[in-house]
Design a protein around this motif. Structure first.
Motif, short mmCIF file in Angstrom:
data_model
loop_
_atom_site.label_atom_id
_atom_site.label_comp_id
_atom_site.label_asym_id
_atom_site.label_seq_id
_atom_site.Cartn_x
_atom_site.Cartn_y
_atom_site.Cartn_z
N ILE A 9 -3.30 -12.99 -6.91
CA ILE A 9 -2.17 -13.87 -6.39
C ILE A 9 -1.12 -13.10 -5.68
O ILE A 9 -0.62 -12.31 -6.31
N PRO A 40 -6.17 -22.00 -9.08
CA PRO A 40 -6.78 -21.70 -8.01
C PRO A 40 -8.44 -21.66 -8.14
O PRO A 40 -9.12 -22.09 -7.45
N LYS A 44 -11.00 -23.99 -5.88
CA LYS A 44 -12.06 -23.24 -5.25
C LYS A 44 -13.38 -24.24 -5.35
O LYS A 44 -14.06 -24.37 -4.15
N ASN A 50 -12.10 -18.97 -2.14
CA ASN A 50 -11.07 -18.55 -2.91
C ASN A 50 -9.94 -18.78 -2.42
O ASN A 50 -9.47 -18.71 -1.20
N VAL A 51 -8.90 -19.46 -2.92
CA VAL A 51 -7.61 -19.87 -2.48
C VAL A 51 -6.29 -19.16 -3.00
O VAL A 51 -5.44 -19.40 -2.56
N SER A 52 -6.81 -18.18 -3.73
CA SER A 52 -5.74 -17.41 -4.25
C SER A 52 -4.83 -16.78 -3.11
O SER A 52 -3.43 -16.40 -3.20
N VAL A 55 -1.74 -18.86 -2.27
CA VAL A 55 -0.59 -19.27 -3.14
C VAL A 55 0.73 -18.58 -2.46
O VAL A 55 0.68 -17.35 -2.33
N TYR A 95 1.17 -23.92 -2.47
CA TYR A 95 0.40 -23.33 -1.42
C TYR A 95 0.61 -23.39 -0.08
O TYR A 95 1.43 -24.45 0.56
N CYS A 163 -0.60 -19.08 -12.94
CA CYS A 163 0.09 -18.82 -11.77
C CYS A 163 1.55 -18.53 -12.10
O CYS A 163 2.60 -18.30 -11.10
#
Length: 195
Positions: A9, A40, A44, A50-52, A55, A95, A163
């Motif tokens: 992250i 995340p 996803k 992958n959305v890390s 962040v 995000y 997170c």
């Protein structure tokens, strides 16, 4: 496992200039997640990647509190909502998502079926103020809170811990969900064993 994931992250202390240069190819919107989307890994599943990397970090929404005021048909349990409360706050994950995710996020939050609706809020991250941040609130709130199931409990708590939400807030979240589940179990026992 959460420690390995935490390292992926992005650091919430980084400068905006760095953040914009990483994502300068796509227009983005800010999104404040306070429920299962804090994780995340779970997000996803909806967004397909992958959305890390999107962040920004932990953020605080002042003037609201959490509550389980939605019955999720998909999960068959209580789901999180935010309710205005001048004396409270909600911690979550901020995000900066590409606009191409907007419709998928609305679908996940059941906006087309009046499950949740978009709301623009103001949040704080590391003493920095963010306005016009999208979050979601329940349209038709239950009269009283409904307990989460074990899966939802776990994914919300995993997102909060992974997170980096404050330890105090994570414990409050854990106890709130646990108490709701205990209350639900007592109700079920009474219904199954009427005196």
């Amino acid at each position: 496992m959460s420690f390995q994931f935490e390292e992926k992250i992005p650091n919430s202390h980084r400068s905006d200039h760095h953040w914009q240069s990483v994502n300068s190819k796509e227009s983005t919107f800010y999104y404040f997640a306070y429920g299962s989307c804090m994780c995340p890994v779970d997000l996803k599943r909806t967004l397909g990647e992958n959305v890390s990397q999107y962040v920004i970090g932990v953020a605080t929404l002042k003037g609201y509190r959490l509550g389980f005021y939605r019955h999720s048909l998909r999960r068959n349990c209580g789901a999180l909502d935010i309710i205005p409360d001048a004396n409270s706050y909600v911690e979550g994950v901020l995000y900066s998502l590409p606009w191409r995710f907007s419709d998928l996020l609305d679908e996940r939050e059941e906006v087309p079926r009046n499950g949740y609706r978009r709301e623009l809020v103001e949040v704080y991250n590391q003493d920095k103020f963010y306005s016009n941040v999208r979050t979601y609130v329940v349209v038709n709130k239950l009269n009283e809170e409904l307990a989460p199931n074990d899966w939802y409990f776990e994914v919300v708590l995993r997102g909060a811990v992974t997170c980096g939400l404050s330890q105090e807030y994570c414990w409050q979240l854990f106890h709130h969900m646990y108490q709701l589940q205990q209350r639900q179990q007592l109700i079920e026992v009474k219904l199954n064993n009427p005196s």
